[in-house]
Design a protein around this motif. Structure first.
Motif, PDB file in Angstrom:
ATOM      1  N   GLY A  26       0.672  -1.187   0.126  1.00 44.65           N
ATOM      2  CA  GLY A  26      -0.084  -0.114   0.096  1.00 44.65           C
ATOM      3  C   GLY A  26       0.738   1.444   0.107  1.00 44.65           C
ATOM      4  N   TRP A  27       1.739   1.492   1.026  1.00 48.45           N
ATOM      5  CA  TRP A  27       2.790   2.536   1.026  1.00 48.45           C
ATOM      6  C   TRP A  27       3.595   2.500  -0.193  1.00 48.45           C
ATOM      7  N   THR A  28       3.945   1.479  -0.745  1.00 54.76           N
ATOM      8  CA  THR A  28       4.787   1.544  -1.962  1.00 54.76           C
ATOM      9  C   THR A  28       3.883   2.099  -3.404  1.00 54.76           C
ATOM     10  N   ALA A  29       2.829   1.585  -3.419  1.00 53.11           N
ATOM     11  CA  ALA A  29       2.187   2.101  -4.455  1.00 53.11           C
ATOM     12  C   ALA A  29       1.576   3.658  -4.218  1.00 53.11           C
ATOM     13  N   ALA A  30       1.347   3.918  -3.083  1.00 52.95           N
ATOM     14  CA  ALA A  30       1.057   5.231  -2.641  1.00 52.95           C
ATOM     15  C   ALA A  30       2.270   6.252  -3.067  1.00 52.95           C
ATOM     16  N   VAL A  31       3.345   5.801  -2.633  1.00 56.16           N
ATOM     17  CA  VAL A  31       4.367   6.721  -2.699  1.00 56.16           C
ATOM     18  C   VAL A  31       4.869   6.922  -4.412  1.00 56.16           C
ATOM     19  N   GLY A  32       5.000   5.969  -4.803  1.00 61.26           N
ATOM     20  CA  GLY A  32       5.054   5.757  -6.388  1.00 61.26           C
ATOM     21  C   GLY A  32       4.218   6.640  -7.104  1.00 61.26           C
ATOM     22  N   ILE A  33       2.732   6.405  -7.028  1.00 56.06           N
ATOM     23  CA  ILE A  33       1.767   7.142  -7.949  1.00 56.06           C
ATOM     24  C   ILE A  33       2.102   8.485  -7.498  1.00 56.06           C
ATOM     25  N   THR A  34       2.236   8.911  -6.175  1.00 55.05           N
ATOM     26  CA  THR A  34       2.335  10.472  -5.838  1.00 55.05           C
ATOM     27  C   THR A  34       3.478  11.160  -6.485  1.00 55.05           C
ATOM     28  N   VAL A  35       4.607  10.380  -6.309  1.00 66.09           N
ATOM     29  CA  VAL A  35       5.802  10.974  -6.902  1.00 66.09           C
ATOM     30  C   VAL A  35       5.610  11.105  -8.539  1.00 66.09           C
ATOM     31  N   PHE A  36       5.185  10.195  -9.251  1.00 59.01           N
ATOM     32  CA  PHE A  36       4.806  10.240 -10.503  1.00 59.01           C
ATOM     33  C   PHE A  36       3.820  11.510 -10.886  1.00 59.01           C
TER      34      PHE A  36
END
Length: 50
Positions: A26-36
């Motif tokens: 969950g955190w991995t996806a949230a961080v990656g999508i947010t930065v992108f």
């Protein structure tokens, strides 16, 4: 296209760091999508703020 690829690279890198720290999908996806999204739309966001 250039900004898209930079956002993709930075999003992937930040996801790798988040995965290394938290081991949470969950955190991995949230961080990656947010930065992108922030990199991809950063020009428009900065224009509105400045």
């Amino acid at each position: 296209m250039k900004r898209f690829l930079i956002g993709l690279a930075l999003g992937s890198g930040s996801s790798a760091v988040a995965w290394g720290v938290t081991h949470s999908l969950g955190w991995t996806a949230a961080v990656g999508i947010t930065v992108f999204i922030l990199v991809w739309l950063g020009e428009f966001i900065l224009d509105d703020l400045l």
